[in-house]
Motif scaffolding. Structure first.
Motif, short mmCIF file in Angstrom:
data_model
loop_
_atom_site.label_atom_id
_atom_site.label_comp_id
_atom_site.label_asym_id
_atom_site.label_seq_id
_atom_site.Cartn_x
_atom_site.Cartn_y
_atom_site.Cartn_z
N CYS A 12 0.85 -1.20 0.00
CA CYS A 12 0.00 0.00 0.00
C CYS A 12 0.88 1.24 0.00
N ARG A 13 0.27 2.36 -0.39
CA ARG A 13 1.03 3.61 -0.46
C ARG A 13 1.04 4.31 0.89
N ASN A 14 -0.03 4.13 1.66
CA ASN A 14 -0.15 4.83 2.94
C ASN A 14 -0.64 3.84 3.99
N GLU A 17 -3.71 4.89 6.34
CA GLU A 17 -5.01 4.88 5.64
C GLU A 17 -5.49 3.46 5.36
N THR A 18 -4.55 2.58 5.03
CA THR A 18 -4.93 1.21 4.68
C THR A 18 -5.34 0.43 5.93
N PHE A 21 -8.77 1.51 6.60
CA PHE A 21 -9.72 0.84 5.71
C PHE A 21 -10.08 -0.55 6.24
N LEU A 61 0.23 -5.62 5.95
CA LEU A 61 0.15 -4.41 5.13
C LEU A 61 1.52 -3.76 5.11
N GLU A 63 4.08 -0.70 3.63
CA GLU A 63 4.32 0.61 2.99
C GLU A 63 5.81 0.79 2.84
N GLU A 80 -1.31 -0.56 -5.91
CA GLU A 80 -1.58 -1.28 -4.67
C GLU A 80 -2.20 -2.66 -4.96
N LYS B 126 -10.98 -1.42 -6.54
CA LYS B 126 -10.64 0.01 -6.43
C LYS B 126 -11.11 0.61 -5.11
N CYS B 128 -10.89 -1.20 -2.36
CA CYS B 128 -10.20 -2.04 -1.36
C CYS B 128 -8.68 -1.96 -1.55
N HIS B 129 -8.18 -0.76 -1.83
CA HIS B 129 -6.73 -0.57 -1.98
C HIS B 129 -6.10 -1.58 -2.93
#
Lengths: 146, 146
Positions: A12-14, A17-18, A21, A61, A63, A80, B126, B128-129
């Motif tokens: 993931c990029r962040n 945030e993930t 989620f 997860l 990053e 992602e 999209k 769901c990361h």
């Protein structure tokens, strides 16, 4: 012997945030976080269930913390998504040697440090039908179910 | 509540060869095979471990049987690899409605038939990361551990 799905590694990029989620959508909570400088990632482990070998299955997860990390390069190419899958074993050394002997490329000469004090290695995705595959032996405390 | 990693769905070009790779490399055996005409796939389920909710975690190997199936299109774009991940729940209807209510797109109006008589739905990657995410309620016999 590989005795469980240990985790699914998701790039993931962040991370914050993930994590949010997965908490807000499914109720999954963070079990553990750490930075792995060698792998160039900041990560969160979400424990999903326990397994009948005394271990557990997690979402991991990831990053990237450096532009030159493999996960950063992977994200740039793929966006992602699922980065790798990992099988748990009591003997990552023996399993990786046995698998190397079958002609599958093992990416490390010796297992390295993974999440939560585990020892890990990776198999080349081109030798595994496109799946970057990790083998994991948990640290003793974790293997005992802590 | 989502209580386990039910399976990891892996898209492959040749199911028999991929099954043989997982058997020869890791010793994983086929637990179940079927053709899902609606999804346009031939599949093999490899049981990896049992889970503490009374279910199990599988690898689901998927070979498209039609050029216009979503897995065929995905393979054309991505090559072989992890296609989706699936979480197990006792209540796919309730969970998918709750998740839809949080603004995540659920791909089916009602759950459809999945492997081994399960009922499944998918969440839009999209939302769901980047991860195509399936929710699964096993058929009663399977949920009981058969």
């Amino acid at each position: 012997m590989l005795t469980r799905i240990d985790h699914i590694g998701i790039a993931c990029r962040n991370l914050d945030e993930t994590v949010e989620f997965y908490r807000a959508t499914y109720g999954f909570e963070v079990f553990h976080t750490e930075v792995n400088e060698e792998q160039g990632v900041r990560e969160a482990m979400l424990k999903i269930n326990e397994t009948d070998d005394g271990g557990a299955s997690y979402l991991q997860l990831l990053e990237p913390i450096r532009e030159d990390s493999t996960v950063a390069k992977w994200l740039e190419k793929n966006g992602e998504g699922v980065h790798h899958i990992a099988f748990g074993t009591a003997d990552v050394d023996g399993e990786s040697e046995a698998i190397r002997g079958k002609g599958v490329r093992v990416l490390y000469d010796e297992p390295r440090r993974g999440s939560m004090g585990s020892r890990i290695t990776f198999l080349h995705p081109k030798d595994c039908h496109g799946v970057l595959t990790e083998l994991v032996t948990s640290a003793p405390a974790d293997a005992a179910g802590h």
